[in-house]
Design an enzyme around this catalytic site. Structure first.
Site, PDB file in Angstrom:
ATOM      1  N   GLU A 161      33.138  11.255  45.568  1.00  0.00           N
ATOM      2  CA  GLU A 161      31.847  10.664  45.948  1.00  0.00           C
ATOM      3  C   GLU A 161      31.921  10.110  47.360  1.00  0.00           C
ATOM      4  O   GLU A 161      32.902   9.465  47.719  1.00  0.00           O
ATOM      5  CB  GLU A 161      31.503   9.453  45.063  1.00  0.00           C
ATOM      6  CG  GLU A 161      31.282   9.706  43.614  1.00  0.00           C
ATOM      7  CD  GLU A 161      30.986   8.393  42.872  1.00  0.00           C
ATOM      8  OE1 GLU A 161      30.643   7.391  43.524  1.00  0.00           O
ATOM      9  OE2 GLU A 161      31.133   8.378  41.653  1.00  0.00           O
ATOM     10  N   GLU A 201      35.482   5.709  37.738  1.00  0.00           N
ATOM     11  CA  GLU A 201      35.988   4.520  38.444  1.00  0.00           C
ATOM     12  C   GLU A 201      36.524   3.458  37.477  1.00  0.00           C
ATOM     13  O   GLU A 201      35.967   2.352  37.374  1.00  0.00           O
ATOM     14  CB  GLU A 201      34.905   3.930  39.344  1.00  0.00           C
ATOM     15  CG  GLU A 201      34.552   4.847  40.504  1.00  0.00           C
ATOM     16  CD  GLU A 201      33.608   4.207  41.515  1.00  0.00           C
ATOM     17  OE1 GLU A 201      32.909   3.240  41.163  1.00  0.00           O
ATOM     18  OE2 GLU A 201      33.556   4.695  42.649  1.00  0.00           O
TER      19      GLU A 201
HETATM   20  C1  GAL Z   1      30.311   4.457  42.745  1.00  0.00           C
HETATM   21  C2  GAL Z   1      30.021   4.951  41.341  1.00  0.00           C
HETATM   22  C3  GAL Z   1      28.747   5.750  41.260  1.00  0.00           C
HETATM   23  C4  GAL Z   1      27.663   5.047  42.010  1.00  0.00           C
HETATM   24  C5  GAL Z   1      28.101   4.843  43.427  1.00  0.00           C
HETATM   25  C6  GAL Z   1      27.061   4.184  44.300  1.00  0.00           C
HETATM   26  O1  GAL Z   1      31.098   3.322  42.726  1.00  0.00           O
HETATM   27  O2  GAL Z   1      31.086   5.733  40.850  1.00  0.00           O
HETATM   28  O3  GAL Z   1      28.408   5.906  39.904  1.00  0.00           O
HETATM   29  O4  GAL Z   1      27.417   3.822  41.397  1.00  0.00           O
HETATM   30  O5  GAL Z   1      29.221   4.013  43.446  1.00  0.00           O
HETATM   31  O6  GAL Z   1      27.561   3.967  45.608  1.00  0.00           O
END
Ligand code: GAL
Ligand code: ZN
Length: 649
Positions: free
Chosen positions: A300, A143
């Protein structure tokens, strides 16, 4: 194959857990994990001292278990020794405050020493794991820009100046573009130029805009540097970095997407949003559009609650399943989560995972296993693309320019406007792409321009060409107003599209919060109004005072509609339904049941139906369901569930 899995952080657990992890991954049907994202301090415990033995062991274990790896470069979180030894490389905000290490992403994107150290660890990984059987793709960084998108330190100032020299060549060109005759800002030497640090009053809008562009480029340059190195060390291994499509607006993903082999993104539901699945559709559509007609990866999302909102609610039964099918429907070829095993310690210990704190006898685990089964059954969906007849124009520069505080109103928010129009189309069952204003629009029937304050001459001409060639366009207010340097287009607003729209505007009358302008055709406008005069356009709806609210102008073989106020609810629905009808875009007769089609170039296609309502629904579909059951014209989609049909068309 549809990739399935999540971020895997084995370094947070004793090594005895790892074999169990791999066994459970197999049980859940996990095909891929993203490994090592935040392990820099355990891979390089001191500057130049490397310990890869643990990573070797887990890579081998995963390879043995048939789980492929998106191997991360851990450069999103420099170790404590980095900030301790190189404090000048920590980020600085606009007020001049330095940010310390102790969380993550504590680095200045323009710091030469950060770049050196990031490339050094990436090189080690590239050399060591290039031929490893588990390696499927590089997951570069994590990110970019999530927490440190803009740095205002002296190193960033120097890099900004170099970027400006590259862009403008001469100070005269910069002074002209930035309008520095205003407020005595004429620059006599490049060295005088700073990032828009805290100042007594408004910063120069063009300086602020260029700093946003520069900061976005600084992050993509870091990605390119790591990617180029990895390509050299591991030829043929693709690379990605996970975007935050639809929720973070600091990086111009149109240009960044050109640099990745596969677009991937992260998406989390907004907790307070009563219809978070509508925003999900926007994020998925935007992500898909970044590389049109190419599948993408959901890198994710969450099985349940996140940990970073004010109130973090778990997902209801079936919600994670619907979310996943929505992403799949909208073009994802991988459904991944943050993270595999819920952390026991650290700032994200309250974040859900595929394997929750309570273990495998849980709702989440059962849903995770079921989702793995579904994705395996849907493997022939991979590689198919999503059909869309409608595009919504979006440009980061325009969003950034409009972010300058000295505007006619601060209630007009471009991203919110774009999302509102997208949401209304979602309600009407219309699948749409997002598109850069300069991109090829010829494949679309309808192009929407909810908020495009800044347009280049090329952007403006592109929309004209689309309409003249037979397309239908709908333009929202305060679009086509300034050029690429945020300089007003003169002669009456909206300067770029006065002729196309057949309308001219002399003055704006933005509305107070809660104030409305009633419309003759029903409903009311909010936030914005303007004194528009139709030159060649016909007026389709007007304010009660008689000034135009909605106009339509024929141009070439097509037509361009214009709105002079913000519409909500029924009024927006009415206008969007009308332009869809005019463009020949079909709308749904089962509202609340999301219907999206993916198809292969050989004609095989899939219909995805996601029922977001509380009632069972019947939709039209013909073919077979995933388990082979015939579907003859009518498909029942029970309340809150999703179905996928292999179509016979
Ligand atoms: C994303 C990040 C992850 C984790 C996740 C939690 O922004 O890439 O590492 O922090 O959020 O929701
Ligand atoms: Zn900096």
């Amino acid at each position: 194959m549809i990739a399935y899995g999540g971020d895997y952080n084995p370094e947070q657990w004793p090594e005895q857990t790892w074999a169990d992890d791999v066994r459970l991954m197999r049980e859940a049907g996990v095909t891929h994990v993203s490994l090592g994202i935040f392990s820099w301090s355990l891979l390089e415990p001191d500057e130049g001292v490397y310990t890869f033995d643990w990573l070797d062991r887990i890579m081998d274990l995963l390879a043995g278990g048939g789980v492929k790896v998106f191997l991360a470069t851990p450069t999103a979180s420099p170790p404590p020794w980095f900030g301790h030894r190189h404090p000048e490389a920590l980020p600085v905000d606009a007020d001049g405050r330095r940010w310390w290490h102790g969380s993550r992403q504590a680095f200045c994107p323009s710091s030469p020493i950060y770049r050196e150290k990031a490339l050094a660890i990436a090189e080690q990984l590239g050399r060591r794991y290039a031929g490893h059987p588990a390696l499927a793709m590089w997951h570069v960084h994590n990110e970019y820009g999530c927490h440190n998108a803009r740095c205002y330190c002296d190193a960033s100032a120097a890099a900004f100046r170099a970027w400006l020299i590259d862009r403008y060549g001469t100070l005269d060109a910069l002074n002209d573009a930035w309008g520095t005759a205003f407020w005595s800002q004429h620059y006599g030497d490049w060295e005088q130029i700073l990032p828009p640090r805290i100042t007594p009053s408004f910063a120069n809008p063009a300086q602020q805009l260029d700093f946003r562009r520069f900061s976005s480029d600084a992050l993509s340059a870091l990605y390119r540097a790591e990617r180029d190195l990895l390509r050299e060390l591991a030829p043929g291994v693709p690379a990605t970095t996970n975007f935050m499509g639809g929720s973070h607006w600091d990086i111009d993903y149109w240009s960044f997407a050109q640099e990745v082999d596969v677009v991937s993104t992260d998406h989390y539901l907004a907790g307070a949003d009563p219809e978070p699945h509508v925003d999900l559709a926007f994020a998925a559509d935007l992500t898909r559009s970044l590389k049109r007609d190419r599948p993408w990866l959901l890198m994710e999302h969450s099985t349940g609650a996140v940990n970073w909102q004010g109130l973090n609610r778990a997902k209801r039964p079936g919600e994670m399943h619907r979310n996943s099918v929505q992403h799949l429907a909208r073009g994802a070829d991988g459904i991944m989560f943050f993270q595999w095993r819920a952390s026991r310690a650290g700032a994200e210990k309250w974040h859900s995972a595929m394997l929750p704190h309570a273990g495998t006898g849980t709702k989440i685990w059962r849903e995770v296993v079921a989702l793995g089964d579904l994705l395996r059954e849907a493997s022939d969906v991979a590689g198919s693309t999503v059909e869309a007849d409608v595009a919504i124009l979006l440009d980061w520069s325009s969003v950034w320019a409009q972010d300058h505080p000295a505007q006619p109103t601060d209630l007009l928010k471009p991203v919110e406007e774009i999302k509102r129009w997208h949401a209304e189309l979602w309600r009407q069952g219309v699948t749409c792409d997002l598109a850069h204003p300069e991109s090829d629009l010829s494949g679309y029937r309808l192009v929407l321009v909810p908020a495009l304050y800044l347009v280049s001459d090329a952007d403006a001409a592109n929309l004209e060409r689309f309409v003249e060639g037979g397309g239908v366009a709908l333009v929202g207010p305060y679009s086509g107003i300034v050029d690429e340097h945020d300089r007003v287009r003169l002669g009456g607003y909206p300067g770029a599209w006065r002729d196309l729209l057949g309308v001219t505007v002399e003055e704006f009358f933005p509305l107070e919060a809660g104030e409305t302008v009633p419309l003759a055709g029903g409903g009311a406008g909010t936030v914005w109004s303007e004194a528009a005069r139709a030159t060649t356009a016909s007026v389709l709806d007007a304010y009660a005072t008689g000034e135009p609210a909605w106009t339509r102008n024929e141009a070439g073989r097509g037509a361009a509609h214009y709105l002079t106020t913000l519409l909500a609810g029924e009024a927006l629905a009415r206008v969007l339904a009308a332009v869809c009808a005019e463009a020949g875009v079909a709308t749904t007769d089962t509202p609340g049941v999301e219907l999206v089609r993916r198809s292969h170039s050989d004609g095989r296609s899939f219909l995805f139906a996601v029922n977001h309502t509380d009632a069972d629904a019947v939709v039209k579909a013909t073919g077979t369901s995933l388990d082979g059951t015939p579907v003859d014209g009518r498909l029942t989609v029970p309340a809150g569930t999703a179905r996928i049909v292999r179509e016979r068309r």
